[in-house]
Design an enzyme around this catalytic site. Sequence first.
Site, PDB file in Angstrom:
ATOM      1  N   ASN A  73       0.827  -1.198   0.000  1.00  0.00           N
ATOM      2  CA  ASN A  73       0.000   0.000   0.000  1.00  0.00           C
ATOM      3  C   ASN A  73       0.865   1.252   0.000  1.00  0.00           C
ATOM      4  O   ASN A  73       2.004   1.238   0.475  1.00  0.00           O
ATOM      5  CB  ASN A  73      -0.882   0.049   1.260  1.00  0.00           C
ATOM      6  CG  ASN A  73      -1.837  -1.107   1.360  1.00  0.00           C
ATOM      7  OD1 ASN A  73      -2.728  -1.262   0.539  1.00  0.00           O
ATOM      8  ND2 ASN A  73      -1.647  -1.931   2.366  1.00  0.00           N
ATOM      9  N   HIS A  80       1.626  14.275  12.433  1.00  0.00           N
ATOM     10  CA  HIS A  80       1.063  14.364  13.781  1.00  0.00           C
ATOM     11  C   HIS A  80      -0.337  13.761  13.809  1.00  0.00           C
ATOM     12  O   HIS A  80      -1.329  14.423  14.105  1.00  0.00           O
ATOM     13  CB  HIS A  80       1.075  15.821  14.249  1.00  0.00           C
ATOM     14  CG  HIS A  80       2.447  16.412  14.238  1.00  0.00           C
ATOM     15  ND1 HIS A  80       3.302  16.334  15.315  1.00  0.00           N
ATOM     16  CD2 HIS A  80       3.131  17.052  13.262  1.00  0.00           C
ATOM     17  CE1 HIS A  80       4.456  16.914  15.012  1.00  0.00           C
ATOM     18  NE2 HIS A  80       4.370  17.356  13.765  1.00  0.00           N
ATOM     19  N   HIS A  84       1.790   9.680  18.153  1.00  0.00           N
ATOM     20  CA  HIS A  84       2.880  10.277  17.377  1.00  0.00           C
ATOM     21  C   HIS A  84       3.855  11.030  18.262  1.00  0.00           C
ATOM     22  O   HIS A  84       3.573  11.351  19.414  1.00  0.00           O
ATOM     23  CB  HIS A  84       2.330  11.196  16.278  1.00  0.00           C
ATOM     24  CG  HIS A  84       1.652  12.429  16.783  1.00  0.00           C
ATOM     25  ND1 HIS A  84       0.307  12.485  17.036  1.00  0.00           N
ATOM     26  CD2 HIS A  84       2.128  13.672  17.064  1.00  0.00           C
ATOM     27  CE1 HIS A  84      -0.024  13.689  17.452  1.00  0.00           C
ATOM     28  NE2 HIS A  84       1.069  14.437  17.488  1.00  0.00           N
ATOM     29  N   ASP A  86       6.481  14.285  18.797  1.00  0.00           N
ATOM     30  CA  ASP A  86       6.772  15.684  18.466  1.00  0.00           C
ATOM     31  C   ASP A  86       8.253  15.946  18.672  1.00  0.00           C
ATOM     32  O   ASP A  86       8.770  15.779  19.793  1.00  0.00           O
ATOM     33  CB  ASP A  86       5.997  16.641  19.374  1.00  0.00           C
ATOM     34  CG  ASP A  86       4.502  16.660  19.106  1.00  0.00           C
ATOM     35  OD1 ASP A  86       4.080  16.141  18.061  1.00  0.00           O
ATOM     36  OD2 ASP A  86       3.765  17.191  19.960  1.00  0.00           O
ATOM     37  N   HIS A  90       9.264  21.048  15.734  1.00  0.00           N
ATOM     38  CA  HIS A  90       7.826  21.166  15.472  1.00  0.00           C
ATOM     39  C   HIS A  90       7.280  22.528  15.905  1.00  0.00           C
ATOM     40  O   HIS A  90       6.301  23.015  15.331  1.00  0.00           O
ATOM     41  CB  HIS A  90       7.093  20.042  16.208  1.00  0.00           C
ATOM     42  CG  HIS A  90       5.600  20.118  16.196  1.00  0.00           C
ATOM     43  ND1 HIS A  90       4.868  20.330  15.061  1.00  0.00           N
ATOM     44  CD2 HIS A  90       4.684  20.005  17.217  1.00  0.00           C
ATOM     45  CE1 HIS A  90       3.569  20.331  15.360  1.00  0.00           C
ATOM     46  NE2 HIS A  90       3.445  20.157  16.653  1.00  0.00           N
ATOM     47  N   HIS A 218       4.014  22.599  24.489  1.00  0.00           N
ATOM     48  CA  HIS A 218       4.783  22.699  23.250  1.00  0.00           C
ATOM     49  C   HIS A 218       5.882  23.753  23.385  1.00  0.00           C
ATOM     50  O   HIS A 218       7.048  23.513  23.024  1.00  0.00           O
ATOM     51  CB  HIS A 218       3.866  23.071  22.077  1.00  0.00           C
ATOM     52  CG  HIS A 218       3.042  21.947  21.545  1.00  0.00           C
ATOM     53  ND1 HIS A 218       1.891  21.528  22.160  1.00  0.00           N
ATOM     54  CD2 HIS A 218       3.193  21.161  20.447  1.00  0.00           C
ATOM     55  CE1 HIS A 218       1.364  20.530  21.468  1.00  0.00           C
ATOM     56  NE2 HIS A 218       2.131  20.287  20.420  1.00  0.00           N
TER      57      HIS A 218
END
Length: 272
Positions: A73, A80, A84, A86, A90, A218
Amino acid sequence: MTSAPNTPGVGNASTLDLAAALATGSVRVVDLTAPLSSGTPILPLPEPMHPIPHFELERLNDWDDPGEISFQNHIHTGEHVGTHFDAPVHWSSGRDLEDVGSVPAARLVGPAAVVDKSAECAKDPDHLLSLDELKAWEREHGALPEGGWLVYRTGWDTRSDDQAAFLNADDNGPHTPGLTPECARYLAEETGIVGIGVETVGTDAGQAFRFEPPFPVHHFMLGNGKYGVTQLRNVGELPPVGAVLVVAPLRIVGGSGSPARVLALTPAAEGK
């Protein structure tokens, strides 16, 4: 070959001890990864940001085609999506730091400290882990581990098969648990952990766009060269201390993040 260790944890065991412990079942492997499919929830982004695409498979070779000897495939996905990783690059605060392909492998394996606030989050979906709560956890269980991961249990993984329930949004935006800016700064600047793992769609609370600074997990974690892992499952099977986390993103050159397989090695006697 030496026998499997009887004490909790695997941090001081030799590789032969670890292999024996895995073979005998005295150390369990817990999969913390959510299945990745077209139904995996994604985070809607406000304009003018580009929307995150849903995960999709595009068939290349199929057993139904005459003469085919393999099944393959195409993968279509954002970095993200689902469980997942980071990387620092990012976020704007880490724009000059590591991309996901540059993260040292040794920083992807380390002890896990599991902070459980699932009861509080069941009562208040906007519950924020405070510095006082984290300090109370440290008084009970010890300091956060050097080179390790803080894994924040909120019980939010029970919603992860339903996009609407997972995002829990209304006219004021998403309502999901997270951390206070003070707690995020402390983790990033005053502890030796390398990253944070959460069960929600992102490492920040749903209302974190209103915080100062916006999206503080973040901002502080990635800006200090640390990492995030999201959409974990089965965190309730881990003890507060004694497990080892293995985070395995794709080594994407120039990537800001990657879908990841996240595993935990945990003493069987303390697992559920």
